[in-house]
Each structure stands twice: as C-alpha cells, then as structure tokens.
Scaffold this motif. Structure first.
Motif, mmCIF file in Angstrom:
data_model
loop_
_atom_site.group_PDB
_atom_site.id
_atom_site.type_symbol
_atom_site.label_atom_id
_atom_site.label_comp_id
_atom_site.label_asym_id
_atom_site.label_seq_id
_atom_site.Cartn_x
_atom_site.Cartn_y
_atom_site.Cartn_z
ATOM 1 N N ASN A 1 -32.903 36.749 117.025
ATOM 2 C CA ASN A 1 -32.600 35.434 117.593
ATOM 3 C C ASN A 1 -33.178 34.297 116.761
ATOM 4 O O ASN A 1 -32.657 33.178 116.788
ATOM 5 N N ARG A 2 -34.249 34.573 116.017
ATOM 6 C CA ARG A 2 -34.833 33.544 115.149
ATOM 7 C C ARG A 2 -33.885 33.158 114.030
ATOM 8 O O ARG A 2 -33.961 32.052 113.486
ATOM 9 N N ILE B 1 -39.057 26.914 115.988
ATOM 10 C CA ILE B 1 -38.228 27.823 116.769
ATOM 11 C C ILE B 1 -39.060 28.457 117.885
ATOM 12 O O ILE B 1 -40.060 29.144 117.618
ATOM 13 N N ILE B 2 -38.647 28.244 119.120
ATOM 14 C CA ILE B 2 -39.391 28.729 120.281
ATOM 15 C C ILE B 2 -38.512 29.705 121.062
ATOM 16 O O ILE B 2 -37.415 29.353 121.500
ATOM 17 N N LEU B 3 -38.990 30.925 121.201
ATOM 18 C CA LEU B 3 -38.328 31.948 121.996
ATOM 19 C C LEU B 3 -39.241 32.335 123.144
ATOM 20 O O LEU B 3 -40.480 32.316 122.990
ATOM 21 N N PHE B 4 -38.659 32.679 124.286
ATOM 22 C CA PHE B 4 -39.474 33.265 125.348
ATOM 23 C C PHE B 4 -38.647 34.247 126.157
ATOM 24 O O PHE B 4 -37.417 34.135 126.226
ATOM 25 N N GLY C 1 -32.060 38.967 132.030
ATOM 26 C CA GLY C 1 -32.767 40.233 131.908
ATOM 27 C C GLY C 1 -32.711 40.824 130.525
ATOM 28 O O GLY C 1 -33.299 41.865 130.264
ATOM 29 N N GLY C 2 -31.987 40.155 129.583
ATOM 30 C CA GLY C 2 -31.801 40.730 128.259
ATOM 31 C C GLY C 2 -33.018 40.658 127.355
ATOM 32 O O GLY C 2 -33.198 41.504 126.492
ATOM 33 N N GLY C 3 -33.859 39.655 127.534
ATOM 34 C CA GLY C 3 -35.012 39.494 126.657
ATOM 35 C C GLY C 3 -34.609 38.981 125.283
ATOM 36 O O GLY C 3 -33.427 38.890 124.951
ATOM 37 N N THR C 4 -35.610 38.611 124.492
ATOM 38 C CA THR C 4 -35.354 38.095 123.153
ATOM 39 C C THR C 4 -35.469 39.202 122.111
ATOM 40 O O THR C 4 -35.944 40.307 122.388
ATOM 41 N N SER C 5 -35.044 38.886 120.909
ATOM 42 C CA SER C 5 -35.087 39.804 119.777
ATOM 43 C C SER C 5 -35.471 39.020 118.537
ATOM 44 O O SER C 5 -35.232 37.810 118.458
ATOM 45 N N GLN D 1 -43.479 31.349 118.542
ATOM 46 C CA GLN D 1 -43.037 30.226 117.724
ATOM 47 C C GLN D 1 -42.919 30.685 116.272
ATOM 48 O O GLN D 1 -43.770 31.412 115.767
ATOM 49 N N SER D 2 -41.856 30.230 115.632
ATOM 50 C CA SER D 2 -41.658 30.565 114.224
ATOM 51 C C SER D 2 -41.016 29.364 113.530
ATOM 52 O O SER D 2 -40.724 28.344 114.159
ATOM 53 N N GLY D 3 -40.812 29.480 112.217
ATOM 54 C CA GLY D 3 -40.229 28.366 111.470
ATOM 55 C C GLY D 3 -41.259 27.335 111.077
ATOM 56 O O GLY D 3 -42.401 27.666 110.733
ATOM 57 N N ASN D 4 -40.888 26.079 111.175
ATOM 58 C CA ASN D 4 -41.725 24.962 110.738
ATOM 59 C C ASN D 4 -42.530 24.413 111.922
ATOM 60 O O ASN D 4 -41.945 23.841 112.846
#
Length: 312
Positions: free
Chosen positions: A62-63, A73-76, A55-59, A38-41
């Motif tokens: 992306n944020r 901001i939620i990435l997984f 299969g690409g995954g996050t980076s 999690q990032s941002g506010n």
C-alpha cells in the motif's frame, strides 16, 4: 473538470518498496488498540491510506501508491484488522468509531490536515470521514467505489456476481443449506458469530475465498491463497459481514450520496475499473453523476494493476 470515458495516458506503475521510519500502536478505546506506520518523507504532504474490507488490514504494498519523496505516508489497521488488537473483534466496531479513530490518529501524529486515499471499503470510509471532517481533508483519491447500498451488497453476495464467477460462487453457496439461502449475508452472519470456532473458520474461509477469487480480472493465485490464511480470513469475513448486516451503520441507504454537498469543494479523483466485480461500475457512475465536479477516470480492467488489490 471531470474527464470522460477511458483515461488513456496514465502512469499505472507503482513506486519502489520502502520501509516505515516509524511504527506504533494507539489505544483508541478501552477495548481497541490500532497499529499505524509512517513512511516516505517525514516533512512531506501527509496522506492517510484507508484499507478495504472492512477487515482487510494494510500491506507493505500500500505504501507503493505514493511518491515517497513528496508524501508523508500514513497507514493504519482499522479496529480488529491486521496488527490491531483484539483481532477480529466486533465489539465497538462501527463506521463512526473508525472515524473517531482516524481523528485520534491525526491528532496523535500532529497532522493538521491530510490527503485521504481509499479503495473499495476504503472509499466508503473516506467519504464518511470526509463528510464528518471536511476541514481536515486537502483532497480525496477514491478507487473502486463502494457506497455500501443494499443493491451493491445484493449484487455481490446474493447471486448477481455469480453469473460471472459461477465456479467461485458454488463453494460459497454450498456451505449454506438450501433452506437458508434467502439471504446469504444473514446465513453467514449466523456462522461467523457462532460460539464454535471451527464453524466460524469454515464460514470465514468460504466468505473470503469467494471475494478473493473475484478480485482480479485474471486468476491470481496469491490473492486467492489468502482464503487459506485462517487468521486473515477470520478478521476479514467477520468484520466485513458485521458491517454489511448493519448496513454500514449509516442512517439511510443513500447516506453518502445525500451528504456530498459537505465535500464538493474538495479536490477529488474517482478511479474505477469498468470490469470490477466486487465494486461494480454502477457505484462509481452514481457518484460521478452526483458529483460531476470530481475528476472521474475509468479504466478498462479492475483498478490500476494487479498489485493494487492487496489489502482489498
């Protein structure tokens, strides 16, 4: 109201780099554990980013799609991808399992509803998730549309896109003997599922390099270089091929379009690059025609900027 043609005055810059304020791992089954951040506010409007591939995954890039003052901001990383474990695992790895994981993550993070943002395969998963849980989605942002239909797979992996990138196509083609070239997806599946690791890696490198070489309008060495990263390639190629062989685990070729009525009330923006080779314009156009209420934005290029391809 749906916009027509090219969108001329749109801010295509990305936000500044930020670091997560929270990271973790969520066990979603007896086999799989997924990484999230999690990032941002922390008190902002929740948005979940669904990465491509599959299969690409996050980076970390992306944020940068999101205003960190406004969004939580939620990435997984989806099953088997990125930092999720076990790496490149195909067991219990289906579209429906990923949808379950998204819901488990939403509950874990105590999010009542969220904006869903996805590109390429991420647009596929965004549509599938939203059609399964429309009451949890405040809005949709879909870029580089991919509906996982046979004609889209055939275009990219069975020779269509080769007419535009013949130099990148030939190494992908030449790994497969002529006797097996009737279906490249099946031929690669045989090798990516091999018990011999080097056979797996050779196929994974060729599969990944083909996609990375076509991901930009102009050559991009950084993206093309991902085809030399064996760990990334193995997850990217094996999981992607696994989903394509199984037709996205959808009950019909037109499943996503057939179920649009469930989500037509959701505010949605469709963003498409006219010259996107991996996710050709025909898919976004078909979605636009079936969903004219959505805001359709076409760009002359691939997506919004070269950096947007990261985590394709």
């Amino acid at each position: 109201m749906a916009s027509k043609g090219v969108s001329p005055e749109v801010n295509t810059s990305l936000y500044a780099d930020i670091e997560p304020y929270n990271t973790g791992f969520l066990k979603v089954s007896d086999i799989h554990t997924v990484y999230y951040e999690q990032s941002g506010n922390p008190d902002g409007h929740p948005v979940i980013f669904l990465h491509g591939g599959p299969g690409g995954g996050t980076s970390s890039k992306n944020r940068k799609f999101f205003d960190p003052q406004f969004y939580r901001i939620i990435l997984f990383d989806q099953r088997g991808a990125g930092k999720s474990t076990p790496h490149a695992c195909l067991e219990e790895n289906t579209t429906w399992k990923l949808i379950e994981d998204i819901e488990k993550l939403r509950t874990h993070l105590q999010v009542s509803e969220w904006l869903v943002f996805g590109g390429s395969w991420g647009s596929t998963l965004s549509l599938a998730y939203s059609e399964s849980h429309p009451d949890k989605v405040t809005g949709l942002v879909l870029r580089g549309i991919f509906l996982l239909r046979k004609k889209e797979i055939d275009w990219f992996y069975e020779g269509g896109a080769a007419a535009i990138y013949p130099d990148a196509w030939e190494p992908f083609r030449d790994l497969i003997p002529e006797s097996e070239r009737g279906c490249f997806v099946d031929a690669y599946h045989k090798r990516l599922d091999s018990s011999d690791k080097e056979t797996q890696y050779a196929a994974a490198r060729a599969w990944t390099k083909w996609e990375m070489m076509t991901a930009h309008l102009l050559p991009n060495e950084a993206t093309a270089g991902r085809g030399d990263d064996d760990k990334f390639c193995l997850a990217f190629a094996r999981i992607e091929n696994h989903y394509f062989v199984n037709k996205g685990f959808f009950p019909s070729d037109s499943y996503l379009l057939d179920n649009l009525e469930k989500i037509k009330h959701i505010n949605t923006v469709i963003v498409q690059g006219r010259y996107d080779v991996c996710c050709p314009m025909m898919s976004a156009w078909d979605l636009h025609k079936a969903w004219p209420e959505a805001d359709f934005r076409e760009f002359v290029g691939i997506v919004l900027s070269a950096e947007n391809i990261e985590g394709i």
